[in-house]
Scaffold this motif. Structure first.
Motif, PDB file in Angstrom:
ATOM      1  N   TRP A 274       0.812  -1.219   0.000  1.00  0.00           N
ATOM      2  CA  TRP A 274       0.000   0.000   0.000  1.00  0.00           C
ATOM      3  C   TRP A 274       0.847   1.273   0.000  1.00  0.00           C
ATOM      4  CZ3 TRP A 274      -4.035  -1.580   4.287  1.00  0.00           C
ATOM      5  CH2 TRP A 274      -5.041  -2.349   3.694  1.00  0.00           C
ATOM      6  N   ILE A 275       2.130   1.130   0.209  1.00  0.00           N
ATOM      7  CA  ILE A 275       2.942   2.313   0.466  1.00  0.00           C
ATOM      8  C   ILE A 275       2.966   3.257  -0.727  1.00  0.00           C
ATOM      9  CG2 ILE A 275       5.198   1.518  -0.354  1.00  0.00           C
ATOM     10  CD1 ILE A 275       4.437   3.263   3.004  1.00  0.00           C
ATOM     11  N   ARG A 276       2.739   2.740  -1.963  1.00  0.00           N
ATOM     12  CA  ARG A 276       2.758   3.602  -3.143  1.00  0.00           C
ATOM     13  C   ARG A 276       1.595   4.588  -3.147  1.00  0.00           C
ATOM     14  NH1 ARG A 276       0.779  -1.311  -4.785  1.00  0.00           N
ATOM     15  NH2 ARG A 276      -1.219  -1.301  -5.931  1.00  0.00           N
ATOM     16  N   ARG A 277       0.549   4.296  -2.339  1.00  0.00           N
ATOM     17  CA  ARG A 277      -0.608   5.188  -2.293  1.00  0.00           C
ATOM     18  C   ARG A 277      -0.445   6.293  -1.244  1.00  0.00           C
ATOM     19  NH1 ARG A 277      -5.527   0.768  -1.935  1.00  0.00           N
ATOM     20  NH2 ARG A 277      -4.763  -0.685  -3.550  1.00  0.00           N
ATOM     21  N   VAL A 278       0.629   6.211  -0.492  1.00  0.00           N
ATOM     22  CA  VAL A 278       0.828   7.156   0.619  1.00  0.00           C
ATOM     23  C   VAL A 278       1.813   8.231   0.192  1.00  0.00           C
ATOM     24  CG1 VAL A 278       1.548   7.434   3.018  1.00  0.00           C
ATOM     25  CG2 VAL A 278       0.388   5.317   2.279  1.00  0.00           C
ATOM     26  N   ASN A 279       1.471   9.482   0.454  1.00  0.00           N
ATOM     27  CA  ASN A 279       2.335  10.612   0.139  1.00  0.00           C
ATOM     28  C   ASN A 279       2.368  11.561   1.326  1.00  0.00           C
ATOM     29  OD1 ASN A 279       2.876  10.211  -2.908  1.00  0.00           O
ATOM     30  ND2 ASN A 279       0.633  10.101  -2.777  1.00  0.00           N
ATOM     31  N   ALA A 280       3.484  12.234   1.468  1.00  0.00           N
ATOM     32  CA  ALA A 280       3.583  13.257   2.512  1.00  0.00           C
ATOM     33  C   ALA A 280       2.519  14.320   2.280  1.00  0.00           C
ATOM     34  CB  ALA A 280       4.976  13.875   2.510  1.00  0.00           C
TER      35      ALA A 280
END
Length: 368
Positions: A274-280
């Protein structure tokens, strides 16, 4: 006529079912689209309070788990030894100032001696010049007398007087030259003494090395005395306090822990899938296990760049550690995501290490 009773009978139920189904679908969509985890943990900066000096604790006004403000006294180390050191350094500073004053006077005395030696040289030079003039006069008379005595123009007594005067003048010149040489030697000695006195005195004023060294010793003693009072560097909470009155503290060794109350955040360990969907900058919802009915709004601050891998690390006999895995099961790694909490209600107290669930609204930073 028969349809109306059916609608009245099953209509409300159907509406409730449709609403529930819609909510379930919406909730499922939220869980599927938005990254989430129950593996979250409340974090904060923990400051290890270490004294700058060693000594026994004589005052301990705090208690375990107490909230303190920046600048509050945490504990006090016996200051008597450091007060004595300060008094000694101050006395040595006074002695240094007296010594520098004496050296300054000595420099002036040596300068006066050099001036006097130069004056003596001038006198000796004048004496030598006068003696040389007299020698030249007496030598003329002596040379003339030798010619006259040969022709019998003067008596032997007059010639003897001329010869005596010439010899005396020659002796006077020799004595004047020796006195001048001695005066020059004396000047060199006085100049050497002056340079030695100047070297001992050092630079003038605040630039003097001896004075700066003594002042630094006083400042160092003052700081050590100030360091006997250990104060809170930030607002925070005293944690796991094990200090007692009379306990010996050691310089630069941690004595207690202070949790910075203004530094709390949540580490959410998100699956790598899922990390690709997370942005600062993405919006987040944080739910503490201690307050399940009070979700908190948060913001993704940053994403971690690495985690420790047990497999491949060096183990016993310098051989690599390799963990057994099941080929048909691949567990996703968890990547730490730092989430800051926008606002914490007064009814919620954040505690370091407590558990939290975190849901991140994917790509919400773009919409913001």
């Amino acid at each position: 006529m028969t349809d109306r009773p059916l609608i009245k009978r099953y209509g409300p139920t159907a509406a409730v079912v449709l609403v529930a189904a819609g909510l379930a679908v919406w909730k499922l969509h939220q869980w599927v689209v938005n990254p989430w985890t129950r593996d979250g943990q409340v974090r904060a900066n923990v400051i290890e309070i270490a004294p700058r000096v060693s000594g026994p604790i004589v005052e301990l006004p705090i208690r375990d788990n107490q909230e303190v403000a920046e600048g509050d006294l945490l504990f006090r180390i016996d200051p008597r030894t450091f007060q004595v050191a300060l008094d000694k350094a101050a006395a040595e500073l006074d002695d240094t100032r007296v010594e520098l004053t004496t050296l300054a006077r000595q420099v002036e005395v040596e300068r006066a001696s050099v001036v006097q030696a130069r004056s003596v040289i001038q006198q000796k030079e004048s004496t030598l010049k006068a003696a040389q003039v007299q020698l030249r006069e007496d030598q003329k008379n002596y040379d003339r007398g030798k010619a006259l005595i040969a022709s019998g123009s003067i008596t032997q007594r007059d010639f003897d007087d001329d010869e005596t005067n010439f010899v005396v003048s020659q002796s006077n010149v020799d004595e004047a030259e020796a006195a001048l040489l001695e005066a020059k030697k004396e000047l060199l000695q006085k100049q050497a003494s002056l340079q030695e006195a100047i070297a001992k005195q050092g630079a003038p004023g605040d630039k003097n090395a001896q004075l700066r060294s003594a002042q630094s010793a006083v400042r160092d003693a003052e700081l050590n005395l100030e360091f006997t009072e250990v104060r809170a560097p930030v607002d925070g909470y005293v944690t796991n306090l094990n200090l007692r009155l009379g306990r010996q503290t050691v310089a630069n060794q941690p004595a207690l822990a202070l949790v910075d109350k203004n530094s709390f955040w949540v580490d959410a360990y998100i699956r790598e899938t899922w990390i690709r969907r997370v942005n600062a900058g993405d919006d987040a919802v944080v739910t503490l296990m201690s307050h399940p009915n009070q979700p908190l709004d948060g913001t993704v601050d940053s994403l971690g760049w690495g985690i420790f891998q047990q497999t491949g690390s060096t183990g016993q006999n310098l051989l690599p550690n390799v963990e057994a895995t099941f080929e048909w099961i691949r567990l996703a790694q968890r990547i730490p995501v730092k989430v800051t909490i926008d606002e914490v209600p007064d009814s919620i107290a954040l505690r370091l290490g407590s558990t939290a669930s975190v849901l991140i609204r994917a790509n919400s930073s773009n919409s913001n």
